[in-house]
Enzyme design. Structure first.
Site, PDB file in Angstrom:
ATOM      1  N   ASP A 179     -60.295   2.790  -7.725  1.00 46.53           N
ATOM      2  CA  ASP A 179     -61.133   1.847  -6.983  1.00 46.53           C
ATOM      3  C   ASP A 179     -62.106   2.615  -6.076  1.00 46.53           C
ATOM      4  O   ASP A 179     -63.285   2.279  -5.964  1.00 46.53           O
ATOM      5  CB  ASP A 179     -60.244   0.924  -6.138  1.00 46.53           C
ATOM      6  CG  ASP A 179     -59.113   0.353  -6.967  1.00 46.53           C
ATOM      7  OD1 ASP A 179     -59.390  -0.496  -7.823  1.00 46.53           O
ATOM      8  OD2 ASP A 179     -57.950   0.794  -6.805  1.00 46.53           O
ATOM      9  N   HIS A 223     -54.249  -2.607  -5.132  1.00 47.84           N
ATOM     10  CA  HIS A 223     -55.042  -2.313  -6.337  1.00 47.84           C
ATOM     11  C   HIS A 223     -55.037  -3.578  -7.196  1.00 47.84           C
ATOM     12  O   HIS A 223     -54.227  -3.725  -8.112  1.00 47.84           O
ATOM     13  CB  HIS A 223     -54.450  -1.136  -7.112  1.00 47.84           C
ATOM     14  CG  HIS A 223     -55.082  -0.973  -8.463  1.00 47.84           C
ATOM     15  ND1 HIS A 223     -56.376  -0.545  -8.636  1.00 47.84           N
ATOM     16  CD2 HIS A 223     -54.619  -1.232  -9.705  1.00 47.84           C
ATOM     17  CE1 HIS A 223     -56.675  -0.531  -9.924  1.00 47.84           C
ATOM     18  NE2 HIS A 223     -55.619  -0.957 -10.598  1.00 47.84           N
TER      19      HIS A 223
HETATM   20  P1  NAD Z   1     -50.230   1.995 -22.669  1.00 46.14           P
HETATM   21  O1  NAD Z   1     -49.606   0.728 -23.141  1.00 46.14           O
HETATM   22  O2  NAD Z   1     -51.246   2.666 -23.515  1.00 46.14           O
HETATM   23  O3  NAD Z   1     -49.090   3.047 -22.366  1.00 46.14           O
HETATM   24  C1  NAD Z   1     -47.976   2.709 -21.615  1.00 46.14           C
HETATM   25  C2  NAD Z   1     -46.873   3.655 -22.036  1.00 46.14           C
HETATM   26  O4  NAD Z   1     -45.772   3.401 -21.164  1.00 46.14           O
HETATM   27  C3  NAD Z   1     -46.402   3.414 -23.469  1.00 46.14           C
HETATM   28  O5  NAD Z   1     -46.295   4.653 -24.146  1.00 46.14           O
HETATM   29  C4  NAD Z   1     -45.052   2.747 -23.281  1.00 46.14           C
HETATM   30  O6  NAD Z   1     -44.154   3.035 -24.337  1.00 46.14           O
HETATM   31  C5  NAD Z   1     -44.626   3.403 -21.965  1.00 46.14           C
HETATM   32  N1  NAD Z   1     -43.559   2.711 -21.267  1.00 46.14           N
HETATM   33  C6  NAD Z   1     -43.287   1.380 -21.224  1.00 46.14           C
HETATM   34  N2  NAD Z   1     -42.159   1.167 -20.532  1.00 46.14           N
HETATM   35  C7  NAD Z   1     -41.721   2.384 -20.112  1.00 46.14           C
HETATM   36  C8  NAD Z   1     -40.591   2.821 -19.362  1.00 46.14           C
HETATM   37  N3  NAD Z   1     -39.668   1.969 -18.918  1.00 46.14           N
HETATM   38  N4  NAD Z   1     -40.458   4.142 -19.126  1.00 46.14           N
HETATM   39  C9  NAD Z   1     -41.357   5.026 -19.606  1.00 46.14           C
HETATM   40  N5  NAD Z   1     -42.431   4.677 -20.332  1.00 46.14           N
HETATM   41  C10 NAD Z   1     -42.609   3.363 -20.580  1.00 46.14           C
HETATM   42  O7  NAD Z   1     -50.791   1.704 -21.190  1.00 46.14           O
HETATM   43  P2  NAD Z   1     -51.844   2.570 -20.362  1.00 46.14           P
HETATM   44  O8  NAD Z   1     -53.206   2.071 -20.690  1.00 46.14           O
HETATM   45  O9  NAD Z   1     -51.521   4.006 -20.468  1.00 46.14           O
HETATM   46  O10 NAD Z   1     -51.545   2.017 -18.885  1.00 46.14           O
HETATM   47  C11 NAD Z   1     -50.344   2.326 -18.232  1.00 46.14           C
HETATM   48  C12 NAD Z   1     -50.252   1.538 -16.923  1.00 46.14           C
HETATM   49  O11 NAD Z   1     -51.261   1.948 -16.007  1.00 46.14           O
HETATM   50  C13 NAD Z   1     -50.442   0.031 -17.083  1.00 46.14           C
HETATM   51  O12 NAD Z   1     -49.518  -0.631 -16.234  1.00 46.14           O
HETATM   52  C14 NAD Z   1     -51.852  -0.206 -16.581  1.00 46.14           C
HETATM   53  O13 NAD Z   1     -52.050  -1.520 -16.123  1.00 46.14           O
HETATM   54  C15 NAD Z   1     -51.891   0.789 -15.441  1.00 46.14           C
HETATM   55  N6  NAD Z   1     -53.209   1.146 -14.931  1.00 46.14           N
HETATM   56  C16 NAD Z   1     -53.303   1.361 -13.583  1.00 46.14           C
HETATM   57  C17 NAD Z   1     -54.503   1.719 -13.038  1.00 46.14           C
HETATM   58  C18 NAD Z   1     -54.625   1.969 -11.549  1.00 46.14           C
HETATM   59  O14 NAD Z   1     -55.739   2.204 -11.070  1.00 46.14           O
HETATM   60  N7  NAD Z   1     -53.557   1.941 -10.759  1.00 46.14           N
HETATM   61  C19 NAD Z   1     -55.628   1.885 -13.843  1.00 46.14           C
HETATM   62  C20 NAD Z   1     -55.495   1.672 -15.217  1.00 46.14           C
HETATM   63  C21 NAD Z   1     -54.267   1.306 -15.751  1.00 46.14           C
HETATM   64  C1  LMR Z   2     -57.901  -1.086 -13.712  1.00 46.34           C
HETATM   65  O1  LMR Z   2     -58.190  -1.241 -12.523  1.00 46.34           O
HETATM   66  O2  LMR Z   2     -58.739  -0.716 -14.543  1.00 46.34           O
HETATM   67  C2  LMR Z   2     -56.497  -1.340 -14.179  1.00 46.34           C
HETATM   68  O3  LMR Z   2     -55.645  -1.530 -13.099  1.00 46.34           O
HETATM   69  C3  LMR Z   2     -56.421  -2.369 -15.218  1.00 46.34           C
HETATM   70  C4  LMR Z   2     -56.156  -3.753 -14.689  1.00 46.34           C
HETATM   71  O4  LMR Z   2     -55.179  -4.338 -15.155  1.00 46.34           O
HETATM   72  O5  LMR Z   2     -56.915  -4.243 -13.863  1.00 46.34           O
END
Ligand code: NAD
Ligand code: LMR
Length: 329
Positions: A159, A187
């Site tokens: 962000d 977030h």
């Molecule tokens: P993705 O689905 O591509 O990958 C997630 C991975 O986590 C998968 O490999 C899945 O098998 C694994 N997983 C699920 N449960 C698990 C567990 N209990 N233990 C270990 N691994 C586990 O998702 P992604 O695009 O890599 O996103 C991951 C997370 O990050 C999501 O929750 C997404 O919303 C979040 N995210 C946060 C931000 C932020 O700014 N904070 C930004 C983008 C994404």
């Molecule tokens: C983002 O900010 O891009 C991620 O946290 C995805 C979402 O679920 O908003």
């Protein structure tokens, strides 16, 4: 040669993992003189694809990468970890609200909090990326009574970076010239991106923007919904930018923020700015000596207060809905 640092990454087979691991292994996070061991965690169904990621890591022959382990057991992944990047969780897909993720993902973070408590270094730095990041970080922290709450953080850096980029474009200055941006709170779409304290090399950002209508009706809502916009455009949630933000978050926490600047981190409140102690809230922080310090005593307007309270209230609602996952509550 320095001893290696053990870095645990959860959800390592996912799309953020794929943008993250190779940059860490190349030295972009802890420096090009710091050997590392990657301890990768995923769920059993994802282990076959994690094996492919492991093969690719091997094929890069990274000089700093002295070891890689893969596992579906959180305790093994967190064993002696100095840094734990908790990415693994289900991401939001089109049409899903973040609160839909609360229950499904909250359970993951109570288990992982306990495993960190049992197995990680006592000074482990924990960054929670998996959404809802602040509440997941709170759950992990509450399930790790043997670790200092200050070890836990939630990612607000994406962000923060988004806000820097938009403001730089608006005033026609390079991103590197903008300092002291803040993203307060959660977030989520209630976050409050605040440019009132931001500075460019040649003046206060607010004066250079000189367009309160743009700030209120474009900048703030667009920053709040940027994650949703990326999902709508890509059909998937942000990954490369999230990985980049995670690297920046840990790097600055370890090596320090640049002079006369700060970054936004989700950290347990110390009671500053009227946010009750313990709430995992986005604050401006400076880092030095491998620790963060909340930036104190900034002037808060009535407008700021209203926005800061909205996002605080959302965090309280999230906390209420996961209270069965918290130890001692
Ligand atoms: P993705 O689905 O591509 O990958 C997630 C991975 O986590 C998968 O490999 C899945 O098998 C694994 N997983 C699920 N449960 C698990 C567990 N209990 N233990 C270990 N691994 C586990 O998702 P992604 O695009 O890599 O996103 C991951 C997370 O990050 C999501 O929750 C997404 O919303 C979040 N995210 C946060 C931000 C932020 O700014 N904070 C930004 C983008 C994404
Ligand atoms: C983002 O900010 O891009 C991620 O946290 C995805 C979402 O679920 O908003």
């Amino acid at each position: 040669m320095k001893p290696p640092v053990r870095i645990a990454v959860t959800g390592a087979a996912g799309q953020i993992g794929y943008s993250l691991l190779f940059r860490i292994a190349a030295g972009e996070m802890l420096g090009r003189d710091q050997p590392i061991i990657l301890q990768l965690l995923d769920i059993p169904q994802s282990l076959p694809s994690l094996k492919g990621v492991l093969m690719e890591l091997e094929d890069c022959a990274f000089p700093l990468l002295t070891g890689v382990t893969t596992t579906d057991d959180p305790r093994s992944a967190f064993r002696d970890a100095g840094i734990a990047m908790l990415v693994g969780a289900r991401p939001r897909s089109k049409g899903m609200e973040r609160r839909d993720l609360l229950e499904a993902n909250g359970v993951i973070f109570s288990t992982q909090g306990r495993a960190l408590d049992e197995a990680a270094c006592r000074d482990v730095k924990v960054l929670v990326v998996g959404n809802p990041a602040n509440t997941n970080a709170y759950i992990a922290m509450k399930n790790a009574p043997g670790l200092n709450p200050g070890n836990f953080s939630a990612m607000m850096r994406l962000d923060h970076n988004r806000a820097l980029s938009q403001v730089a474009a608006k005033i026609g200055r390079p991103v590197s010239s903008i300092r002291k941006m803040i993203v307060w709170g959660n977030h989520s779409p209630t976050q409050y991106p605040d440019l009132n304290h931001a500075e460019a090399d040649d003046g206060k950002v607010r004066d250079l923007v000189n367009d309160p209508e743009w700030v209120e009706n474009y900048f703030i809502p667009h920053m709040q919904n940027r994650g949703t916009e990326v999902i709508a455009a890509r059909g998937l949630s942000s990954a490369a930018s999230a990985a980049n933000a995670a690297i920046g978050h840990v790097r600055d926490w370890v090596f320090g923020t640049r002079e006369d600047d700060w970054v936004s981190m989700g950290i347990p409140s110390d009671g500053s700015y009227g946010i009750p102690e313990g709430v995992m809230y986005g604050f401006p922080v400076t880092c030095s000596g491998s620790a963060y310090q909340l930036v104190p005593a900034l002037e808060i307007s009535e407008f700021d207060r209203t926005k800061m309270d909205i996002t605080y209230r959302e965090l309280m609602e999230e906390r209420e809905s996961v209270k069965h996952l918290l130890l001692n509550s």
